[in-house]
Design an enzyme around this catalytic site. Structure first.
Site, short mmCIF file in Angstrom:
data_model
loop_
_atom_site.label_atom_id
_atom_site.label_comp_id
_atom_site.label_asym_id
_atom_site.label_seq_id
_atom_site.Cartn_x
_atom_site.Cartn_y
_atom_site.Cartn_z
N GLY A 1 -22.86 -10.69 -9.44
CA GLY A 1 -23.79 -10.53 -10.57
C GLY A 1 -23.15 -10.82 -11.91
O GLY A 1 -23.81 -10.74 -12.95
N ALA A 2 -21.87 -11.13 -11.92
CA ALA A 2 -21.19 -11.49 -13.16
C ALA A 2 -20.03 -12.41 -12.79
O ALA A 2 -19.42 -12.23 -11.74
CB ALA A 2 -20.66 -10.26 -13.87
N LEU A 3 -19.76 -13.37 -13.67
CA LEU A 3 -18.61 -14.25 -13.42
C LEU A 3 -17.32 -13.55 -13.83
O LEU A 3 -17.34 -12.52 -14.50
CB LEU A 3 -18.80 -15.56 -14.19
CG LEU A 3 -19.90 -16.47 -13.60
CD1 LEU A 3 -20.33 -17.53 -14.61
CD2 LEU A 3 -19.42 -17.12 -12.30
N GLU B 1 5.47 7.15 -3.82
CA GLU B 1 5.84 5.80 -3.38
C GLU B 1 6.62 5.86 -2.08
O GLU B 1 7.54 6.65 -1.95
CB GLU B 1 6.64 5.10 -4.49
CG GLU B 1 7.37 3.83 -4.10
CD GLU B 1 6.49 2.71 -3.58
OE1 GLU B 1 5.46 2.42 -4.19
OE2 GLU B 1 6.84 2.13 -2.52
N ALA C 1 -3.91 -13.75 -11.54
CA ALA C 1 -4.99 -14.58 -12.05
C ALA C 1 -4.48 -15.94 -12.52
O ALA C 1 -5.08 -16.98 -12.23
CB ALA C 1 -5.69 -13.87 -13.20
N GLY D 1 1.40 4.65 -4.54
CA GLY D 1 1.86 3.27 -4.71
C GLY D 1 2.40 3.06 -6.12
O GLY D 1 1.64 3.12 -7.09
N GLY E 1 -21.37 -13.72 -6.09
CA GLY E 1 -22.29 -12.70 -5.61
C GLY E 1 -22.31 -11.41 -6.38
O GLY E 1 -23.20 -10.57 -6.20
N HIS F 1 15.25 -13.77 -37.41
CA HIS F 1 15.82 -12.43 -37.54
C HIS F 1 15.08 -11.69 -38.64
O HIS F 1 14.83 -12.27 -39.69
CB HIS F 1 17.31 -12.54 -37.90
CG HIS F 1 17.92 -11.19 -38.15
ND1 HIS F 1 18.28 -10.35 -37.12
CD2 HIS F 1 18.19 -10.53 -39.31
CE1 HIS F 1 18.78 -9.23 -37.63
NE2 HIS F 1 18.73 -9.32 -38.97
#
Ligand code: NAI
Length: 460
Positions: free
Chosen positions: A36-38, A198, A316, A175, A34, A439
């Protein structure tokens, strides 16, 4: 109208990868998106644009530290709109790329927001599509805080914080998790004063405590200010900016700080509302995650769920693994995800990378373990590049099998791959230590940490 074998709801990394894999396996597949872009949150407003800005800001910040190399840079400046333009182009190219992959693999894209009005049906706008199987891959969204309204102008979520048109004077990040530290560092590098507030008494919850401490120290050196043990209570808009009231946790005391922008990054929650899931009887847990079994089956036959909207790390690559495993099982194959070996990377400088169990978790479960550590300060390649902050830490069982690995340091996100592979293959610290490492290379720190777990590090 023909019946699809599979309709995937959501075109993020979980959904689009599942759709492509299902098409490869011979299914007739559609994917509904929805926005407008994948590409979902990750490509559009998450992983990819933030990494573009992290890279640009790192290049700028580096210019201030070249004098020890004998290089003088004068008059460097930031053209923020060009920097944002570069980010937007990367995002645009990648999201369009998924469209090409869909065409190549024969996945049909249905544009719009989907709901599931009944078993085997997906509704988008006024159209209802029939499917033998439905996969919910709707992802997650920022968790709101205390009724504080995100306007994406002054009070930002990560989406607003990657699209500012000027460098803030004082950005307060609420956070000290992955998003807060990554985006806090972007703006600190570009010249903002950045204060990270935090709730807990530590940064990066979930990451091994010792490694998180190294990260906090390194980020403090690079200009981030930390106010730990403080919870944001309210934000008031004034003529001059924003006034934040903080609670000192456990102290019955309040503090006030001023800011011109605030980023709220206190976690993400699953997107499961508005889909008709409750009406269908799909079981959600108390936090709104879709409950699934080991084969990603929800409580309603023929409906599956993967990625951020089910319990587990909101990453992801985890969503992609879920998606592939789910559709492979649908096709009768043996899909499998090993959740013990899903790495996590925080793309700050230094990077923080982690896989498997933390030392805190091992102590809690009273598991017997050995620790191996190696500081980058003792790695000759790190010395020559000037990237000496941080360390590699490995945790192994009494037989040497690696239970967890944690890195704070330059290229940590790449170095962790060796330890992920070792864990996946059940390799021991002795086997990693016996592997020839080039190395001088940063990766020698991994070998040395494994040697240290055996009590025989050479360079420490
Ligand atoms: P997070 O869960 O990593 O951190 C949120 C922090 O906010 C915690 O430390 C928590 O104690 C603190 N907090 C909560 N309420 C608070 C309050 N009232 N006052 C002060 N502090 C408070 O969440 P974050 O950073 O928003 O990230 C969300 C998700 O996105 C994570 O699951 C992460 O894995 C994912 N992500 C992953 C990235 C990567 O892999 N590089 C990048 C960005 C996000």
């Amino acid at each position: 109208m023909s019946i699809y074998d599979l309709i995937v709801i959501g075109g993020g990394p979980g959904g689009y990868v599942a759709a492509i894999r299902a098409a490869q396996l011979g299914m007739k597949v559609a994917c509904v998106e929805g926005r407008g872009a994948l590409g979902g949150t990750c490509l559009n407003v998450g992983c990819i644009p933030s990494k573009a800005l992290l890279t640009s800001s790192a290049k700028y910040a580096e210019l201030a530290h070249l004098s020890s190399h004998g290089i003088a840079v004068e008059g460097a400046s930031v053209d923020l709109s060009a920097m944002m333009g570069r980010k937007d182009k990367i995002v645009g190219d990648l999201t369009k790329g998924i469209g090409f992959l869909f065409k190549k693999n024969g996945v049909e894209l249905i544009e719009g927001w989907a709901s599931i009005p009944a078993d085997g049906q997906v509704k988008v706008g006024d159209d209802v599509y029939e499917a033998k199987n439905i996969l919910i891959a709707t992802g997650s969204e920022p968790t709101p805080l205390n009724g504080i309204e995100i306007d994406e102008q002054d009070i930002l979520s990560s989406t607003g914080a990657i699209a500012l048109d000027a460098v803030p004077e004082h950005l307060v990040v609420v956070g000290a998790g992955v998003i807060g530290l990554e985006l806090g560092q972007v703006w600190a590098r570009l010249g903002a004063k950045v204060t990270v507030v935090e709730y807990l008494d530590r940064v990066l919850p979930g990451i091994d405590g010792e490694i998180a401490k190294l990260a906090q120290r390194a980020l403090s050196k690079r200009g981030l200010k930390f106010q730990l043990g403080r919870a944001l209570k309210t934000i008031d808009k004034t003529n001059t900016g924003l006034t934040l009231t903080l609670d000192r946790v456990g102290k019955d005391k309040e503090e006030v700080i001023e800011a011109d922008k605030v980023l709220i990054a206190v976690g993400r929650r699953p997107v499961t509302r508005g889909l008709g899931l409750e009406e269908l009887g799909i079981a959600l847990d108390p936090r709104g995650f879709v409950q699934v079994d080991g084969s990603f089956r929800t409580s309603v036959p023929g409906i599956y769920a993967i990625g951020d909207c089910i319990p587990g790390p909101m990453l992801a690559h985890k969503a992609e693994e879920d998606g592939v495993a789910c559709v492979e099982m649908l096709a009768g194959e043996a899909g499998h995800v090993d959740y013990n070996t899903v790495p996590g990377v925080v793309y700050t400088d230094p990077e923080v990378a982690s896989v498997g169990l933390t030392e805190e978790a091992l102590k809690e479960t009273e598991t017997e373990y050995s620790v191996g550590k190696f500081a980058f300060m003792a790695n000759s390649r790190a010395r020559s590049t000037g990237e000496t902050d941080g360390a590699v830490k490995v945790l192994a069982d009494p037989n040497g099998k690696i239970l967890g690995a944690h890195i704070c340091g330059a290229h940590g996100g790449d170095l962790i791959a060796e330890l992920v592979l070792a864990m996946t293959k059940g390799a021991t610290v002795a086997e990693v230590a016996a592997t020839c490492h080039a190395h001088p290379a940063i990766g020698e720190a991994v070998k040395e940490a494994c040697l240290d777990a055996l009590g025989r590090a050479i360079h420490a």
